[in-house]
Scaffold this active site. Structure first.
Site, mmCIF file in Angstrom:
data_model
loop_
_atom_site.group_PDB
_atom_site.id
_atom_site.type_symbol
_atom_site.label_atom_id
_atom_site.label_comp_id
_atom_site.label_asym_id
_atom_site.label_seq_id
_atom_site.Cartn_x
_atom_site.Cartn_y
_atom_site.Cartn_z
ATOM 1 N N TYR A 85 43.539 -8.981 -34.514
ATOM 2 C CA TYR A 85 43.909 -9.743 -33.143
ATOM 3 C C TYR A 85 45.448 -10.148 -33.207
ATOM 4 O O TYR A 85 45.991 -9.952 -31.967
ATOM 5 C CB TYR A 85 42.980 -10.548 -32.923
ATOM 6 C CG TYR A 85 43.027 -10.906 -31.066
ATOM 7 C CD1 TYR A 85 42.377 -10.346 -30.350
ATOM 8 C CD2 TYR A 85 43.977 -11.862 -30.951
ATOM 9 C CE1 TYR A 85 42.496 -10.618 -28.761
ATOM 10 C CE2 TYR A 85 43.716 -12.135 -29.637
ATOM 11 C CZ TYR A 85 43.404 -11.602 -28.608
ATOM 12 O OH TYR A 85 43.622 -11.865 -27.086
ATOM 13 N N PHE A 137 62.457 3.029 -7.938
ATOM 14 C CA PHE A 137 61.345 3.636 -8.385
ATOM 15 C C PHE A 137 59.958 3.075 -7.924
ATOM 16 O O PHE A 137 59.826 1.857 -7.821
ATOM 17 C CB PHE A 137 61.207 3.658 -10.112
ATOM 18 C CG PHE A 137 60.055 4.589 -10.612
ATOM 19 C CD1 PHE A 137 60.195 5.900 -10.522
ATOM 20 C CD2 PHE A 137 59.059 3.875 -10.931
ATOM 21 C CE1 PHE A 137 59.004 6.658 -10.966
ATOM 22 C CE2 PHE A 137 58.047 4.816 -11.597
ATOM 23 C CZ PHE A 137 58.032 6.031 -11.230
ATOM 24 N N THR A 138 58.761 3.844 -7.844
ATOM 25 C CA THR A 138 57.554 3.333 -6.885
ATOM 26 C C THR A 138 57.202 2.277 -7.544
ATOM 27 O O THR A 138 56.981 1.137 -6.924
ATOM 28 C CB THR A 138 56.625 4.673 -7.131
ATOM 29 O OG1 THR A 138 56.456 5.038 -8.700
ATOM 30 C CG2 THR A 138 57.231 5.896 -6.222
ATOM 31 N N ASP A 228 66.245 -0.701 -16.716
ATOM 32 C CA ASP A 228 64.714 0.066 -16.968
ATOM 33 C C ASP A 228 65.126 1.311 -18.032
ATOM 34 O O ASP A 228 65.881 2.230 -17.539
ATOM 35 C CB ASP A 228 64.457 0.699 -15.501
ATOM 36 C CG ASP A 228 63.136 1.770 -15.573
ATOM 37 O OD1 ASP A 228 62.654 2.315 -16.925
ATOM 38 O OD2 ASP A 228 62.368 1.711 -14.829
ATOM 39 N N LYS A 271 57.494 7.730 -22.091
ATOM 40 C CA LYS A 271 58.500 8.852 -21.937
ATOM 41 C C LYS A 271 59.470 9.124 -23.196
ATOM 42 O O LYS A 271 58.813 9.412 -24.096
ATOM 43 C CB LYS A 271 59.450 8.078 -20.725
ATOM 44 C CG LYS A 271 58.609 8.615 -19.103
ATOM 45 C CD LYS A 271 57.768 7.482 -18.936
ATOM 46 C CE LYS A 271 57.301 7.563 -17.241
ATOM 47 N NZ LYS A 271 56.522 6.762 -17.357
ATOM 48 N N ARG A 395 57.842 14.187 -4.747
ATOM 49 C CA ARG A 395 58.685 13.108 -4.850
ATOM 50 C C ARG A 395 59.518 12.880 -3.608
ATOM 51 O O ARG A 395 60.676 13.356 -3.453
ATOM 52 C CB ARG A 395 59.790 13.088 -6.197
ATOM 53 C CG ARG A 395 59.033 13.062 -7.486
ATOM 54 C CD ARG A 395 58.775 11.508 -8.005
ATOM 55 N NE ARG A 395 57.511 10.799 -7.394
ATOM 56 C CZ ARG A 395 56.671 9.991 -8.143
ATOM 57 N NH1 ARG A 395 57.417 9.648 -9.320
ATOM 58 N NH2 ARG A 395 55.713 9.210 -7.525
ATOM 59 N N PHE A 462 50.972 7.932 -2.856
ATOM 60 C CA PHE A 462 50.916 9.008 -3.496
ATOM 61 C C PHE A 462 49.910 9.435 -4.536
ATOM 62 O O PHE A 462 49.502 10.648 -4.652
ATOM 63 C CB PHE A 462 52.415 9.552 -3.937
ATOM 64 C CG PHE A 462 52.790 8.434 -4.898
ATOM 65 C CD1 PHE A 462 53.265 7.400 -4.624
ATOM 66 C CD2 PHE A 462 52.654 8.788 -6.249
ATOM 67 C CE1 PHE A 462 53.709 6.618 -5.518
ATOM 68 C CE2 PHE A 462 53.004 7.848 -7.220
ATOM 69 C CZ PHE A 462 53.505 6.764 -6.969
#
Ligand code: F0G
Length: 471
Positions: A85, A137-138, A228, A271, A395, A462
């Site tokens: 943990y 970005f969303t 980001d 990514k 998009r 979306f």
């Protein structure tokens, strides 16, 4: 391999410079469906590709997020999970990898990118603040808004023009940012939100010159600059290819230099970092780190796992190291370009120049007869699925959501359908199949009628919205 710098390897093998630096060891069969089956699946899914079941999909280009193939080394790392943990050794390997390759001092693990976005937004933003960024970005913008900020797009104008060939369409417009600082005051700007390769603009990069100038501007006003870093490795390749003075510098060194101009980063490790789940947040500031490390235990988990299993942190630590290898990045982006070049040759309208992670079909030019309120990009995603079982993502107006003030749709200039390429998953022959299917839809474009939205969720609509065809 050891006797020459990795970034020149592929080129010396001549014409096939982007050929994959790996071979396939394990395969997963693909489902092939009939047109009738796909038509039924589309109705069931409300014409939203997010609501399709993957068993009904042939080539899945919905996203490059969490869909990459791990290497044998990463799978071996999964067996070394230390599921304690607290204080798992895998966390320290992850921390060391982020420090080594991105250069930040403090690391907080999170379950994925939006977990990190949530923590940084809650920690730094006060109601009434303003956050400038190079296009939205969303999830990023939503977390900034939920924390009480107003988002301002200060990307260069070229980013909104799918035909502009500007080599760094992700750049910040420093004049727009300067004007915002004058208008609202630097003390109402908790940080500048910079994305490396701008997803919604088509995977377009930011230049080193731009981040350097941005750093200087931020310093003049005492502003924090946060990155980001989700697809920053791909951004580094574009700098190597397009910016003077970087042609001989390895990707890893370009990445470190770029990050050194920023004060911290959030990351969707699903990514660039080649894992199926995971994320992290990194900052240099001690006091900010202390707050983040405290908040992570409320929302994600203890600060040495942040929502990830030990084995996932190990795979991530190894993935980071693999992700910055020049041959890997060149092959990854090379495959995306291969598809882009085929489509361009065939006269299909796509966002140019081709970006790092995806081909973005320009639905406005694809379906010039459909007005934006008929969801042209969503329509194209549905038609492509119907034609061949290829899954893409809207998009455009559906992704852009509504203005929180007026309640009307945001109507973005870019109305795009994204063919997102997972890393190390599909072959060149798959890319040919995709190109042929896009062409078939293009040939049949006059018959497309558009969609109407019949169910609209409140947040990030979306993902779960439902549509019906206009008859
Ligand atoms: N930032 C960028 C630039 C992203 O593309 C994403 C995710 C996130 C943050 C959020 O990360 O998904 O790990 O929570 N983009 C995915 C996509 C979903 O398909 O483009 P996450």
């Amino acid at each position: 391999m050891a006797h020459e710098p990795p970034h020149t390897m592929g080129q010396q093998h001549g014409r096939r410079s982007w050929a994959e630096p790996w071979k396939i060891k394990m395969v997963e069969p693909l489902a092939v469906t009939t047109r009738e089956e796909r038509a039924a699946a589309l109705v069931e899914a409300g014409y939203n590709t997010f609501l399709l079941r993957s068993r009904d999909v042939y080539i899945d280009l919905l996203t490059d997020s969490g869909t990459s193939a791990m290497s044998d080394r990463q799978w071996a790392g999964m067996m070394l999970g230390d599921e304690a943990y607290a204080g798992s050794r895998n966390f320290y390997n992850l921390e060391a990898a982020v420090q080594r390759f991105y250069g930040y001092r403090h690391i907080v693990p999170t379950h994925q990118g939006r977990g990190a976005e949530h923590l940084i937004s809650q920690t730094l933003i006060k109601p009434g603040d303003h956050v400038p960024g190079n296009m939205y970005f969303t999830t990023t913008r939503l977390h900034q808004e939920l924390a009480g900020a107003t988002f301002h797009d200060v990307i260069i104008d070229e980013a909104h023009d799918p035909e502009s060939l500007h080599p760094f369409k992700g750049n910040m417009d420093l004049a727009k940012l300067g004007a915002l600082i004058d208008e609202v005051g630097a003390d109402r700007i908790p940080y500048v939100s910079l994305a490396g390769t701008v997803n919604m603009a088509g995977g377009q990069p930011v230049s080193m010159a731009n981040v350097r100038a941005l750093r200087a501007l931020c310093d003049r006003h005492g502003l924090r600059l946060l990155l980001d870093a989700t697809r920053m490795v791909e951004n580094a390749l574009f700098i190597q290819e397009r910016e003077d003075g970087y042609g001989d510098m390895p990707i890893a060194a370009i990445l470190r230099e770029f990050c050194s101009h920023t004060d911290g980063a959030w990351m969707s490790a699903k990514k660039d970092n080649l894992v199926n789940i995971g994320g992290w947040l990194a900052v240099n500031d001690d006091a900010v780190f202390e707050e983040l490390r405290n908040l992570v235990v409320v929302y994600e988990g203890l600060h040495t796992y942040g929502g990830m299993a030990g084995r996932d942190m190990e795979a991530l630590a190894i993935g980071i190291e693999e992700s910055v290898q020049d041959e890997h990045v060149r092959s990854r982006v090379g495959q995306v370009r291969y598809l882009g070049e085929l489509l361009t040759e065939w006269g299909i309208p796509i966002v140019q120049p081709v970006g790092g992670h995806a081909i973005f079909l320009d639905a406005r030019r694809f379906y010039p007869h459909l007005e934006q309120d008929l969801f042209p990009a969503q329509t194209l995603a549905a038609e492509l699925y119907l034609d061949s079982g290829i899954r893409s993502m809207e998009r455009g107006i559906a992704s852009a959501g509504r203005d929180p003030e007026t309640g009307d749709h945001h109507r973005p200039k870019l109305e795009l359908t994204r063919l997102t390429i997972p890393r190390r998953v599909y072959t060149q022959a798959h890319m040919d199949v995709v190109a042929e299917s896009v062409k078939a839809c293009h040939d049949a474009r006059d018959s497309a009628r558009g969609l109407r939205m019949v169910y609209e969720p409140k947040y990030l609509r979306f993902f779960q919205a439902r549509f019906e065809p206009i008859s």
